[in-house]
Design a protein around this motif. Structure first.
Motif, PDB file in Angstrom:
ATOM      1  N   LEU A 122      49.472  43.662  28.255  1.00 29.51           N
ATOM      2  CA  LEU A 122      49.136  43.626  29.668  1.00 29.51           C
ATOM      3  C   LEU A 122      49.647  42.303  30.229  1.00 29.51           C
ATOM      4  O   LEU A 122      49.221  41.228  29.799  1.00 29.51           O
ATOM      5  CB  LEU A 122      47.625  43.740  29.846  1.00 29.51           C
ATOM      6  CG  LEU A 122      47.113  44.105  31.242  1.00 29.51           C
ATOM      7  CD1 LEU A 122      47.575  45.495  31.632  1.00 29.51           C
ATOM      8  CD2 LEU A 122      45.592  44.027  31.282  1.00 29.51           C
ATOM      9  N   PHE A 123      50.606  42.351  31.160  1.00 25.12           N
ATOM     10  CA  PHE A 123      51.187  41.162  31.758  1.00 25.12           C
ATOM     11  C   PHE A 123      50.560  40.924  33.130  1.00 25.12           C
ATOM     12  O   PHE A 123      50.236  41.863  33.867  1.00 25.12           O
ATOM     13  CB  PHE A 123      52.707  41.307  31.910  1.00 25.12           C
ATOM     14  CG  PHE A 123      53.443  41.145  30.619  1.00 25.12           C
ATOM     15  CD1 PHE A 123      54.047  39.940  30.283  1.00 25.12           C
ATOM     16  CD2 PHE A 123      53.515  42.194  29.707  1.00 25.12           C
ATOM     17  CE1 PHE A 123      54.716  39.788  29.084  1.00 25.12           C
ATOM     18  CE2 PHE A 123      54.179  42.055  28.508  1.00 25.12           C
ATOM     19  CZ  PHE A 123      54.782  40.837  28.200  1.00 25.12           C
ATOM     20  N   GLY A 128      47.339  35.130  39.249  1.00 26.61           N
ATOM     21  CA  GLY A 128      46.731  36.387  39.651  1.00 26.61           C
ATOM     22  C   GLY A 128      45.466  36.687  38.871  1.00 26.61           C
ATOM     23  O   GLY A 128      44.975  35.871  38.078  1.00 26.61           O
ATOM     24  N   PRO A 129      44.896  37.871  39.053  1.00 24.60           N
ATOM     25  CA  PRO A 129      43.680  38.254  38.324  1.00 24.60           C
ATOM     26  C   PRO A 129      43.947  38.391  36.829  1.00 24.60           C
ATOM     27  O   PRO A 129      45.050  38.724  36.405  1.00 24.60           O
ATOM     28  CB  PRO A 129      43.324  39.610  38.948  1.00 24.60           C
ATOM     29  CG  PRO A 129      44.612  40.128  39.519  1.00 24.60           C
ATOM     30  CD  PRO A 129      45.373  38.924  39.955  1.00 24.60           C
ATOM     31  N   HIS A 130      42.921  38.119  36.031  1.00 27.30           N
ATOM     32  CA  HIS A 130      43.015  38.210  34.584  1.00 27.30           C
ATOM     33  C   HIS A 130      41.834  39.017  34.041  1.00 27.30           C
ATOM     34  O   HIS A 130      40.749  39.004  34.631  1.00 27.30           O
ATOM     35  CB  HIS A 130      43.011  36.820  33.936  1.00 27.30           C
ATOM     36  CG  HIS A 130      44.328  36.111  34.035  1.00 27.30           C
ATOM     37  ND1 HIS A 130      44.953  35.882  35.240  1.00 27.30           N
ATOM     38  CD2 HIS A 130      45.147  35.596  33.070  1.00 27.30           C
ATOM     39  CE1 HIS A 130      46.093  35.232  35.027  1.00 27.30           C
ATOM     40  NE2 HIS A 130      46.231  35.052  33.721  1.00 27.30           N
ATOM     41  N   ILE A 134      42.018  45.574  27.722  1.00 32.02           N
ATOM     42  CA  ILE A 134      42.629  46.669  28.462  1.00 32.02           C
ATOM     43  C   ILE A 134      41.570  47.582  29.075  1.00 32.02           C
ATOM     44  O   ILE A 134      41.793  48.234  30.099  1.00 32.02           O
ATOM     45  CB  ILE A 134      43.583  47.471  27.524  1.00 32.02           C
ATOM     46  CG1 ILE A 134      44.359  48.519  28.316  1.00 32.02           C
ATOM     47  CG2 ILE A 134      42.797  48.134  26.412  1.00 32.02           C
ATOM     48  CD1 ILE A 134      45.321  47.948  29.293  1.00 32.02           C
ATOM     49  N   SER A 135      40.379  47.633  28.456  1.00 30.40           N
ATOM     50  CA  SER A 135      39.323  48.503  28.968  1.00 30.40           C
ATOM     51  C   SER A 135      38.798  48.044  30.326  1.00 30.40           C
ATOM     52  O   SER A 135      38.055  48.770  30.979  1.00 30.40           O
ATOM     53  CB  SER A 135      38.171  48.564  27.962  1.00 30.40           C
ATOM     54  OG  SER A 135      37.620  47.276  27.752  1.00 30.40           O
ATOM     55  N   GLU A 136      39.177  46.824  30.776  1.00 33.05           N
ATOM     56  CA  GLU A 136      38.660  46.281  32.027  1.00 33.05           C
ATOM     57  C   GLU A 136      39.606  46.512  33.212  1.00 33.05           C
ATOM     58  O   GLU A 136      39.406  45.959  34.288  1.00 33.05           O
ATOM     59  CB  GLU A 136      38.407  44.778  31.861  1.00 33.05           C
ATOM     60  CG  GLU A 136      37.418  44.446  30.750  1.00 33.05           C
ATOM     61  CD  GLU A 136      37.300  42.945  30.506  1.00 33.05           C
ATOM     62  OE1 GLU A 136      37.760  42.172  31.368  1.00 33.05           O
ATOM     63  OE2 GLU A 136      36.754  42.557  29.454  1.00 33.05           O
ATOM     64  N   HIS A 181      50.748  44.151  43.370  1.00 30.40           N
ATOM     65  CA  HIS A 181      49.893  44.797  42.384  1.00 30.40           C
ATOM     66  C   HIS A 181      49.279  43.742  41.443  1.00 30.40           C
ATOM     67  O   HIS A 181      49.485  42.547  41.607  1.00 30.40           O
ATOM     68  CB  HIS A 181      50.652  45.878  41.639  1.00 30.40           C
ATOM     69  CG  HIS A 181      51.408  46.782  42.566  1.00 30.40           C
ATOM     70  ND1 HIS A 181      50.789  47.583  43.489  1.00 30.40           N
ATOM     71  CD2 HIS A 181      52.763  46.969  42.746  1.00 30.40           C
ATOM     72  CE1 HIS A 181      51.700  48.258  44.182  1.00 30.40           C
ATOM     73  NE2 HIS A 181      52.912  47.894  43.760  1.00 30.40           N
ATOM     74  N   ASP A 182      48.489  44.203  40.461  1.00 28.24           N
ATOM     75  CA  ASP A 182      47.683  43.271  39.667  1.00 28.24           C
ATOM     76  C   ASP A 182      48.261  43.012  38.274  1.00 28.24           C
ATOM     77  O   ASP A 182      48.337  41.872  37.825  1.00 28.24           O
ATOM     78  CB  ASP A 182      46.251  43.815  39.532  1.00 28.24           C
ATOM     79  CG  ASP A 182      45.588  44.003  40.877  1.00 28.24           C
ATOM     80  OD1 ASP A 182      45.609  43.046  41.681  1.00 28.24           O
ATOM     81  OD2 ASP A 182      45.057  45.104  41.139  1.00 28.24           O
ATOM     82  N   PHE A 183      48.631  44.079  37.561  1.00 25.19           N
ATOM     83  CA  PHE A 183      49.089  43.932  36.180  1.00 25.19           C
ATOM     84  C   PHE A 183      50.284  44.859  35.930  1.00 25.19           C
ATOM     85  O   PHE A 183      50.552  45.771  36.708  1.00 25.19           O
ATOM     86  CB  PHE A 183      47.979  44.286  35.172  1.00 25.19           C
ATOM     87  CG  PHE A 183      46.697  43.542  35.371  1.00 25.19           C
ATOM     88  CD1 PHE A 183      46.623  42.176  35.129  1.00 25.19           C
ATOM     89  CD2 PHE A 183      45.551  44.193  35.810  1.00 25.19           C
ATOM     90  CE1 PHE A 183      45.445  41.482  35.307  1.00 25.19           C
ATOM     91  CE2 PHE A 183      44.362  43.513  35.989  1.00 25.19           C
ATOM     92  CZ  PHE A 183      44.308  42.156  35.752  1.00 25.19           C
TER      93      PHE A 183
END
Length: 560
Positions: A122-123, A128-130, A134-136, A181-183
């Motif tokens: 996951l990049f 940005g948000p962290h 991956i479940s989050e 976008h976020d990730f």
């Protein structure tokens, strides 16, 4: 199970190409099969189009190697992933060369044995948000490559996530780096490679990686036979070490920054320029003294070279012993702990089965329990195989510093060993020459030794001879015989290839000396072979003429 499958492939391959005549001539008459293969044009370093628009990468080179080994002609099409995947399903392409395995895909696609494992990461932007796992990602906007395995993964496991499809990995990373976008959920190695290439310094991998995905060749059920051929080709390349050479070529320097190398190159240029001026002055001074020194140095020089070589080999022995000890310690821990870990997992299975019955859809580490139950034995096998490979490499290096191998010796029929080795390299022989001959002494000479180590020597000599052949019209001959007084067995491998320069002949068995550096040679094959022959109280010698060919002769004391 994987080891058993590879062994069966090797046995079947050997039985199909056994030699009934002691003097066979191999003729290639059957036309090669043309296989239409699709690949992603933007998935480095696995597969991509280089600066000249040509296919390149680990999987591309592996595919060509399999085609050469198995006698196939391939038509490789580089396109975007969605088109490649769709083309496989509608029959446009016979094979997709870099497809990740999933239970859903396996319902309508046949997979070969895996050629690599890729982790998905996951990049995120550094500002940005962290998240920590991956479940989050539920509720966030996540970019994925369209129709990829991670696209399927998010849709199946995290339906509340807003999925943003992108045509390629590079498009996904550029979109994220631009602030949108976020990730991005993409393959780890290709994403790191592309981030360096495109200079996306504001991106970083976060959270724990998604468990590794097996990358294989895939085909529809109508082409199931192709998957058997590709699996067999992979097994041969793995056993001969060719797959590892290709892997090292594309992944060995992935973590090095090109920018750093450019800076180092500039520093090296100016340093070399200064040294050249100094060297020019030294050469002028040296030329004034050379005539006087040469008159008295010929004998001293010969003795000095012998001392230098002896000292080099002594130093190498000490170095190898030390390095082998340092590597064997962690390797020993892996070999000790892996069976314990496997046993613990097997003991835990009944309890996890009970928990899974009570809690349907049990997940461990972000993956379903049923998938982990199927994958973990495979991962443990891969770890065990890699550990064994480390041990074998260390043992090869230790042969340089060892007087005799520590294996148990036995009475060996050298003709049987030669026939076994020839069967193993049959495909390489048929690809290299149309005029192969095998002459075995009818007296079936025997020596004391280790058949596996002797087989290793023969394979090394035969593959070197195949590399030396420039076209299939040139001949290659293997023979066994006795010397005139019948005290020694002579094993000869003769080729009509390019030959070797006379100045290079004395150095052929020096550790790390090779005339094939540009094609991936390491200089270990003949060095190890010479050590094995010496341990059997024999000699390894070479005769060669440039443009006419080479003869490699291994002599061993005959068994009384």
């Amino acid at each position: 199970m994987r080891t058993l499958i590879l062994w069966l492939f090797t046995v079947l391959f050997g039985l199909t190409h056994s030699y009934a005549d002691t003097r066979p001539t191999i003729e290639t008459t059957a036309p090669k099969r043309v296989v239409h293969i699709a690949a992603d044009y933007n998935y480095p370093p696995y597969e991509f189009l280089d600066e000249e628009g040509q296919p390149a990468g680990y999987t591309v080179e592996l595919t060509y190697a399999i085609a050469e080994t198995m006698g196939l002609d391939i038509d490789l099409t580089m396109t975007d992933w969605q088109s490649a995947y769709t083309g496989l399903l509608d029959g446009t392409y016979d094979v997709l060369q870099n497809i990740a395995y999933s239970e859903e895909r396996a319902k309508h696609i046949f997979f070969s044995s895996p050629h690599s494992i890729v982790s998905q990461s996951l990049f995120a932007r550094k500002d940005g948000p962290h998240v920590d796992d991956i479940s989050e990602v539920s509720g966030y906007e996540v970019i994925v490559q369209n129709a990829s395995i991670m696209h399927e993964y998010l849709k199946q496991n995290f339906p509340e996530t807003t999925i943003i499809p992108a045509p390629t990995h590079s498009a996904a990373l550029r979109l994220l780096a631009s602030g949108k976008h976020d990730f991005a959920l993409t393959a780890n190695s290709p994403s790191l490679y592309l981030s360096q290439e495109m200079g996306l310094s504001n991106l970083e991998p976060i959270a724990r990686p998604v468990a590794g995905q097996r990358l294989s060749y895939g085909a529809l059920p109508v082409n199931e036979d192709l998957m058997a051929l590709f699996s067999e080709g992979l097994a041969i390349l793995k056993n001969t070490g060719r797959q590892q050479e290709i892997y090292n070529k594309w992944f060995g320097t992935l973590d090095q920054s090109k920018t750093q190398w450019k800076k180092l190159g500039q520093y090296a240029f100016y340093t070399i320029l200064a040294l050249l001026f100094i060297l020019g002055g030294i050469m002028i001074w040296n030329s004034m003294l050379r005539k006087e020194v040469e008159r008295r140095s010929e004998q001293i020089k010969a003795q000095q070279e012998q001392l230098i070589q002896a000292d080099k080999m002594a130093s190498l022995g000490v170095l190898v012993s030390g390095v082998a000890h340092e590597i064997n310690n962690p390797t020993g821990l892996l070999m000790l702990n892996l069976p314990i870990l496997r046993s613990a997992w097997e003991d835990a299975l009944p309890y996890l089965d009970e928990v899974e019955k009570e809690h349907a859809g049990l997940y461990l580490g972000g993956l379903s329990y049923q998938r982990l139950k199927a994958e973990i034995p495979y991962l443990l096998d891969e770890m065990q195989h890699s550990t064994d490979r480390i041990r074998n490499i260390v043992n090869d290096l230790k042969d340089f510093a060892r007087e005799q191998p520590d294996e148990i010796w036995q009475e060996v029929n050298i003709n049987q060993v030669v026939e076994t080795a020839v069967r193993l390299v049959d495909k390489s022989l048929r690809n290299a020459t149309e005029h192969f001959a095998l002459h075995l002494d009818p007296r079936n000479p025997k020596i004391m030794g280790n058949p596996q180590r002797l087989e290793q020597v023969i394979i090394n000599l035969v593959l070197n001879a195949c590399d030396a052949l420039e076209n299939k019209s040139q001949a290659l001959t293997i023979s066994t015989s006795l010397n005139p007084d019948q005290s020694e067995l002579l094993l000869a491998v003769e080729d009509q290839g390019c030959g070797i320069d006379q100045q290079a002949l004395p150095r052929l068995t020096d550790p790390f000396f090779t005339t094939k550096r540009e094609t991936g040679g390491t200089g270990l094959g003949l060095s190890v072979s010479a050590g094995i022959v010496k341990a059997h109280k024999g000699r390894l010698s070479f005769e060669s003429s440039v443009g006419k060919g080479t003869v490699a002769i291994a002599s061993f004391p005959i068994l009384p």
